[in-house]
Design a protein around this motif. Structure first.
Motif, PDB file in Angstrom:
ATOM      1  N   ALA A  38      -5.937 -28.047 -20.971  1.00  0.00           N
ATOM      2  CA  ALA A  38      -7.220 -27.361 -21.001  1.00  0.00           C
ATOM      3  C   ALA A  38      -8.278 -28.131 -20.213  1.00  0.00           C
ATOM      4  CB  ALA A  38      -7.685 -27.175 -22.444  1.00  0.00           C
ATOM      5  N   TYR A  39      -9.297 -27.400 -19.784  1.00  0.00           N
ATOM      6  CA  TYR A  39     -10.527 -28.012 -19.291  1.00  0.00           C
ATOM      7  C   TYR A  39     -11.397 -28.191 -20.527  1.00  0.00           C
ATOM      8  CZ  TYR A  39     -14.804 -28.811 -16.623  1.00  0.00           C
ATOM      9  OH  TYR A  39     -15.945 -29.362 -16.101  1.00  0.00           O
ATOM     10  N   VAL A  40     -11.641 -29.435 -20.919  1.00  0.00           N
ATOM     11  CA  VAL A  40     -12.222 -29.729 -22.227  1.00  0.00           C
ATOM     12  C   VAL A  40     -13.711 -30.020 -22.111  1.00  0.00           C
ATOM     13  CG1 VAL A  40     -12.084 -31.173 -24.289  1.00  0.00           C
ATOM     14  CG2 VAL A  40     -10.010 -30.691 -22.958  1.00  0.00           C
ATOM     15  N   VAL A  41     -14.483 -29.286 -22.907  1.00  0.00           N
ATOM     16  CA  VAL A  41     -15.916 -29.534 -23.031  1.00  0.00           C
ATOM     17  C   VAL A  41     -16.160 -30.071 -24.437  1.00  0.00           C
ATOM     18  CG1 VAL A  41     -18.240 -28.593 -22.874  1.00  0.00           C
ATOM     19  CG2 VAL A  41     -16.389 -27.603 -21.486  1.00  0.00           C
ATOM     20  N   ALA A  42     -16.693 -31.280 -24.540  1.00  0.00           N
ATOM     21  CA  ALA A  42     -16.949 -31.905 -25.829  1.00  0.00           C
ATOM     22  C   ALA A  42     -18.432 -31.812 -26.149  1.00  0.00           C
ATOM     23  CB  ALA A  42     -16.518 -33.371 -25.816  1.00  0.00           C
ATOM     24  N   SER A  43     -18.745 -31.420 -27.376  1.00  0.00           N
ATOM     25  CA  SER A  43     -20.131 -31.292 -27.805  1.00  0.00           C
ATOM     26  C   SER A  43     -20.464 -32.397 -28.798  1.00  0.00           C
ATOM     27  CB  SER A  43     -20.346 -29.920 -28.458  1.00  0.00           C
ATOM     28  OG  SER A  43     -21.601 -29.847 -29.081  1.00  0.00           O
ATOM     29  N   THR A  44     -21.587 -33.067 -28.593  1.00  0.00           N
ATOM     30  CA  THR A  44     -22.043 -34.132 -29.483  1.00  0.00           C
ATOM     31  C   THR A  44     -23.562 -34.146 -29.493  1.00  0.00           C
ATOM     32  OG1 THR A  44     -22.137 -36.530 -29.807  1.00  0.00           O
ATOM     33  CG2 THR A  44     -21.788 -35.764 -27.562  1.00  0.00           C
ATOM     34  N   GLY A  45     -24.140 -34.586 -30.593  1.00  0.00           N
ATOM     35  CA  GLY A  45     -25.589 -34.615 -30.687  1.00  0.00           C
ATOM     36  C   GLY A  45     -26.243 -35.607 -29.749  1.00  0.00           C
ATOM     37  N   ASP A  46     -25.479 -36.587 -29.253  1.00  0.00           N
ATOM     38  CA  ASP A  46     -26.045 -37.617 -28.382  1.00  0.00           C
ATOM     39  C   ASP A  46     -25.089 -37.892 -27.218  1.00  0.00           C
ATOM     40  OD1 ASP A  46     -27.351 -39.727 -27.192  1.00  0.00           O
ATOM     41  OD2 ASP A  46     -27.623 -40.889 -29.034  1.00  0.00           O
ATOM     42  N   HIS A  76     -13.761 -33.288 -19.966  1.00  0.00           N
ATOM     43  CA  HIS A  76     -14.236 -33.112 -18.592  1.00  0.00           C
ATOM     44  C   HIS A  76     -15.761 -33.033 -18.547  1.00  0.00           C
ATOM     45  CE1 HIS A  76     -10.052 -31.580 -18.384  1.00  0.00           C
ATOM     46  NE2 HIS A  76     -10.084 -32.012 -17.148  1.00  0.00           N
ATOM     47  N   GLU A  77     -16.336 -32.449 -19.602  1.00  0.00           N
ATOM     48  CA  GLU A  77     -17.792 -32.345 -19.720  1.00  0.00           C
ATOM     49  C   GLU A  77     -18.197 -32.759 -21.122  1.00  0.00           C
ATOM     50  OE1 GLU A  77     -19.745 -28.654 -18.722  1.00  0.00           O
ATOM     51  OE2 GLU A  77     -18.129 -28.100 -17.351  1.00  0.00           O
ATOM     52  N   VAL A  78     -19.415 -33.276 -21.248  1.00  0.00           N
ATOM     53  CA  VAL A  78     -19.984 -33.595 -22.555  1.00  0.00           C
ATOM     54  C   VAL A  78     -21.362 -32.949 -22.626  1.00  0.00           C
ATOM     55  CG1 VAL A  78     -20.680 -35.417 -24.147  1.00  0.00           C
ATOM     56  CG2 VAL A  78     -18.725 -35.782 -22.630  1.00  0.00           C
ATOM     57  N   VAL A  79     -21.577 -32.129 -23.661  1.00  0.00           N
ATOM     58  CA  VAL A  79     -22.826 -31.386 -23.805  1.00  0.00           C
ATOM     59  C   VAL A  79     -23.397 -31.621 -25.197  1.00  0.00           C
ATOM     60  CG1 VAL A  79     -22.106 -29.615 -22.155  1.00  0.00           C
ATOM     61  CG2 VAL A  79     -21.641 -29.292 -24.605  1.00  0.00           C
TER      62      VAL A  79
END
Length: 309
Positions: free
Chosen positions: A159-167, A181-184
């Motif tokens: 997968a193309y992985v987008v990770a979500s985190t508060g910081d 691949h991305e962090v948002v």
């Protein structure tokens, strides 16, 4: 046997004490625990409401002391990882053999103890999404134990992985090292739709994650780090014009079948270094109160492990 007993008057509501040894049913093995990992849900909810004297705990790794009487499961002396609704915070636990995974000889059982709830939940969520090779997958709450496993497993699946985190500034590098691949900051930051969401937060992020699903997309609701309500706007589930064939699903890990094989698979990947357990805190079990304080304060990003000595 020694165990961490619920004690409402003790720091962290736990104290070391003596408890009766469990009596295994014919389909259960008796396992001597080496290490246990803590989960936010069992600390926040189960421990908070449990009666005095109870022996809790979901995740543990150790060695089979006595094989199951019915002949199922691993033999005595086998290193194993175990999952159950209670009993992990004790020297001995009786475990159904279909909730036991075998562990390679010489593996760090502390790292392996992080596998049951976090690793198996991430694996089952990813399977619920279906084949993800070439798909965009969002993982919310990605800095927790389950989230970090989900990021790694989704990347391994193509997968193309987008990770979500508060910081993202604080955790972006570590999440990218795991395979993101991305962090948002959250689903609202996505620049294009995703084919799958593994949601570990609930509330607003669950609602926004569902809204950003592409056609044929699926959101798997796994955890609830936030306890705000899931308030969907009017028309959120209409198919027309942009909501065609989207799904929101959930599952309860302890109702899943075949978990023993999953635990064996995940333990092998952790033992070989192909999966990173990301232990954020580790110490002896008489310091359980320290780990609990850090977990409840949301100051751990990864797993907390107690070594039984």
């Amino acid at each position: 046997m020694r165990a961490l007993l619920v004690d409402p008057t003790a720091p962290g509501r736990l104290r070391l004490g003596e408890a009766p040894e469990p009596e295994p049913a014919p389909h259960q093995a008796l396992v001597r625990t080496t290490a246990t990992s803590l989960n936010f849900g069992e600390i926040k909810h189960v421990l908070a409401e449990a009666p005095a004297g109870a022996v809790l705990g979901w995740d543990a790794a150790g060695v089979v002391e006595r094989a199951a009487a019915d002949g199922s499961g691993p033999a005595a002396g086998t290193p194993v990882v175990t999952l159950s609704g209670d009993g992990a915070w004790a020297e001995l636990r009786a475990v159904d053999t279909d909730l036991i995974g075998t562990v390679p000889e010489g593996a760090d059982l502390g790292a392996i103890s992080t596998v049951p709830v976090a690793g198996a939940s991430a694996l089952r969520a990813l399977r619920r999404l279906g084949p993800v090779l070439g798909s965009r997958v969002l993982v919310t709450g990605a800095t927790g134990g389950t989230g970090r496993y989900a990021v790694q497993l989704a990347r391994r699946a193509g997968a193309y992985v987008v990770a979500s985190t508060g910081d993202p500034r604080a955790h972006g590098d570590s999440l990218r090292a795991l395979g993101a691949h991305e962090v948002v900051t959250g689903p609202e930051d996505l620049t294009e739709p995703v084919h799958g969401v593994i949601d570990l937060v609930g509330g607003r992020q669950l609602v926004e994650g569902y809204a950003r699903l592409a056609e044929h997309g699926t959101l798997v609701s796994v955890g609830r780090a936030e306890h705000e309500p899931d308030v969907f706007p009017p028309g959120a589930f209409l198919g027309a014009p942009t909501g065609h064939d989207r799904a929101l699903v959930s599952f309860y890990l302890m109702r899943c079948t075949g978990l023993g094989a999953d635990l064996t698979l995940l333990a092998g990947l952790v033992a070989s270094g192909e999966l990173d357990a990301r232990i954020a805190w580790r110490g002896p079990w008489d310091r359980a109160a320290d780990a609990i304080d850090l977990l409840l304060g949301r100051r751990l990003h990864g797993k907390a492990v107690l070594d039984l000595s």
